[in-house]
Motif scaffolding. Structure first.
Motif, short mmCIF file in Angstrom:
data_model
loop_
_atom_site.label_atom_id
_atom_site.label_comp_id
_atom_site.label_asym_id
_atom_site.label_seq_id
_atom_site.Cartn_x
_atom_site.Cartn_y
_atom_site.Cartn_z
N HIS A 305 0.86 -1.20 0.00
CA HIS A 305 0.00 0.00 0.00
C HIS A 305 0.90 1.24 0.00
O HIS A 305 1.92 1.27 0.68
N ASP A 323 5.93 2.92 6.96
CA ASP A 323 4.54 2.50 6.73
C ASP A 323 3.92 3.38 5.66
O ASP A 323 3.39 4.42 5.96
N ASN A 324 3.90 3.06 4.44
CA ASN A 324 4.53 1.90 3.85
C ASN A 324 5.34 2.36 2.64
O ASN A 324 5.29 1.74 1.58
N GLU A 358 -4.84 2.43 5.03
CA GLU A 358 -5.00 3.01 6.37
C GLU A 358 -6.46 3.37 6.67
O GLU A 358 -6.84 3.49 7.82
N ASP A 385 4.43 -4.75 3.98
CA ASP A 385 3.89 -3.64 4.76
C ASP A 385 4.84 -3.36 5.92
O ASP A 385 4.86 -4.11 6.89
#
Ligand SMILES: [Zn+2]
Length: 511
Positions: A305, A323-324, A358, A385
């Motif tokens: 992501h 992240d990420n 998210e 991730d």
């Protein structure tokens, strides 16, 4: 005969050496200066934390950046010009909600804006001077005739009502009850909080939860046509029953065994809802076509992501380097390595950068519900991730009790499902080649749901998930590029290449 055998051995050895050197050459494309360059762009403040709803559309800019990159290194567009559009509803609670009771003569005896909509449906729901049906605590729902009626049910159960004075909202209890009632298709459902909760604690708590604006993936269902589920305090029920305190008396009788269903002469009008705004986010989908005429119709998917948390209330930008950003750039380099191979692997390799993880895994759930490449032909989905950190001294000690505390330089959290057990073995073999130590101790029931791989898992696709773990900067503004260990990202990207190469060339994969 002997000679032929030797020649064969010689040729297969040559083929092996050739493929090994081709692999090494491809691996050399995964390099740290490029990882740094890409991550510097992705984590720049200008992109405002790569999320929906920021002033600058950093999410869109990142998607365009990834698509341009995919094109530049020669990946094929898998969807519309590398983009799969993910329709998203942004719902903001309306400001003119009300609930009103009129007596037998049609005179207004109660009106309030104190109303909470419990369903995340969109659009405005309204009813005018509607008769109501009380059904007590909603016990024996099966036997009730409530189709097309405006139903009023009490929070909790007869048992909890008579017991100690606890008014907390038991989500599991309430949602089971609500779904059972809604299956009978009432016109609407109004849940009334416990009348003993004189300070309206439960009501205020739920009002807090539900008054925020929200994002959801738009489905094809016409949700505006669905009946509303609402929450109000016992004042409404008292007004409907004609007098203050009546509702408490009614519930006491019901709890003691009296008939729960009553209809009254008073009517209810109400209006509640949310104002929906349709947004579009994008998955970036690119691929390398397999070289085998048959196996090219099977796919190895690499996924990460690319979104993060956006901008905080205080204006702080959450850049999400680990992240990420880490997984996003790792896959960029893995793609370059595969693209550099003169002879492409037998199966096709898909690079999937998903959006809005998210916000609730929107990009990956949408991809799996609307797959660009058939999921039953997807031999594995490998999700990265947070793959860019190693233990950072005492700061990271805060995570010492976490099942996924940050790993040292050789450690790598590796999660797989049980669809195709050999995948974990293949992974372990290549980890060993690179001196990585796979840690498979994460509890599956929790971590299979924890990121985008969940949606592939749901559809029965074998999954692998790589992570270097939680750290002190997880979901904090401190998740910045300065704390990234690029050597580590490179090792994970190397691993992805080796595992992907193996999977894409493997003779038969059956599960
Ligand atoms: Zn993440």
């Amino acid at each position: 005969m002997l000679i032929r055998k030797t020649v064969l051995v010689y040729f297969s050895l040559l083929a092996f050496l050739f493929s090994a050197s081709a692999q090494n050459e491809a691996l050399s494309k995964i390099d740290i200066p490029e990882l740094k360059e890409y991550l510097t762009f992705i984590t720049s403040d200008e992109l405002q934390g790569r999320a929906l709803g920021t002033e600058v559309d950093g999410l869109e800019i990142t998607a365009n950046y990834l698509a341009a990159y995919a094109k530049e290194i020669g990946l094929k567009p898998a969807a519309d010009n590398y983009f799969q559009t993910v329709p998203i509803l942004h719902t903001v609670p309306s400001t003119d909600d009300f609930i009103e009771v009129k007596n037998k003569k049609g005179k207004s005896v109660y009106r309030s804006e104190e109303l909470v909509k419990l369903t995340q449906t969109s659009g405005i729901f309204s009813l005018d001077e509607e008769p109501v049906t009380f059904i007590g605590f909603g016990e024996n729902i099966e036997s009730l005739d409530i189709n097309d009626k405006l139903v009023i049910v009490a929070q909790g159960s007869a048992e909890s009502f008579s017991g100690e004075e606890k008014f907390e909202w038991q989500n599991r209890v309430e949602s089971t009850k609500i779904s059972a009632i809604m299956e009978k298709q009432p016109k609407a459902l109004l849940v009334i909080t416990n009348p003993k909760d004189t300070e309206n604690k439960t009501f205020k708590q739920l009002q807090g939860w539900m008054s925020r604006s929200g994002y959801s993936v738009k489905t094809n269902d016409d949700i505006t046509a669905q009946p509303a589920v609402l929450l109000a305090t016992s004042k409404v029920a008292d007004a409907l029953l004609g007098k203050k305190g009546q509702y408490l008396k009614y519930l006491e009788k019901v709890a003691a065994g009296s008939e729960a269903v009553i209809e009254v002469a008073e009517t209810l009008s109400l209006k509640a809802g949310t104002k929906p705004e349709l947004l579009e986010a994008k998955n970036v989908v690119a691929y390398i076509e397999g070289s085998d005429p048959v196996l090219k119709n099977e796919y190895v998917v690499f996924m990460a992501h690319y979104d993060h948390l956006g901008v905080g209330k205080d204006g702080d930008v959450y850049n999400g380097a680990d992240d990420n950003g880490s997984g996003t750039v790792a896959i960029m380099e893995v793609a370059e390595a595969f693209a550099s191979l003169k002879v492409k692997p037998k199966r096709s390799i898909v690079f999937l950068w998903v959006t809005c993880e998210e916000k609730g895994h929107f990009g990956s759930s949408y991809y799996c519900d609307h797959p660009v490449f058939p999921l039953d032909k997807t031999v594995a989905s490998i999700n990265l991730d947070m793959v860019g950190r190693v233990y950072d001294g005492p700061r990271d000690d805060v995570w010492k009790d976490s099942p996924k505390k940050v790993k040292d330089f050789d450690g790598l959290y590796t999660l797989s499902n049980d669809v195709w057990p050999e995948l974990a073995e293949i992974n372990a073999t290549h980890c060993a080649e690179l001196g990585l130590v796979p840690d498979t101790s994460l509890p599956k029931e929790r971590f299979l749901r924890a990121s985008d791989h969940y949606h592939f898992h749901k559809y029965g696709v074998p999954i692998l998930n790589y992570a270097t773990g939680y750290h002190a900067d997880y979901h904090k503004v401190g998740d910045e590029i300065e704390r990234i260990n690029f050597e580590k990202i490179k090792r994970v990207a190397d691993l992805c290449f080796l595992v992907g190469f193996d999977l894409a060339n493997k003779k038969d994969i059956e599960f």
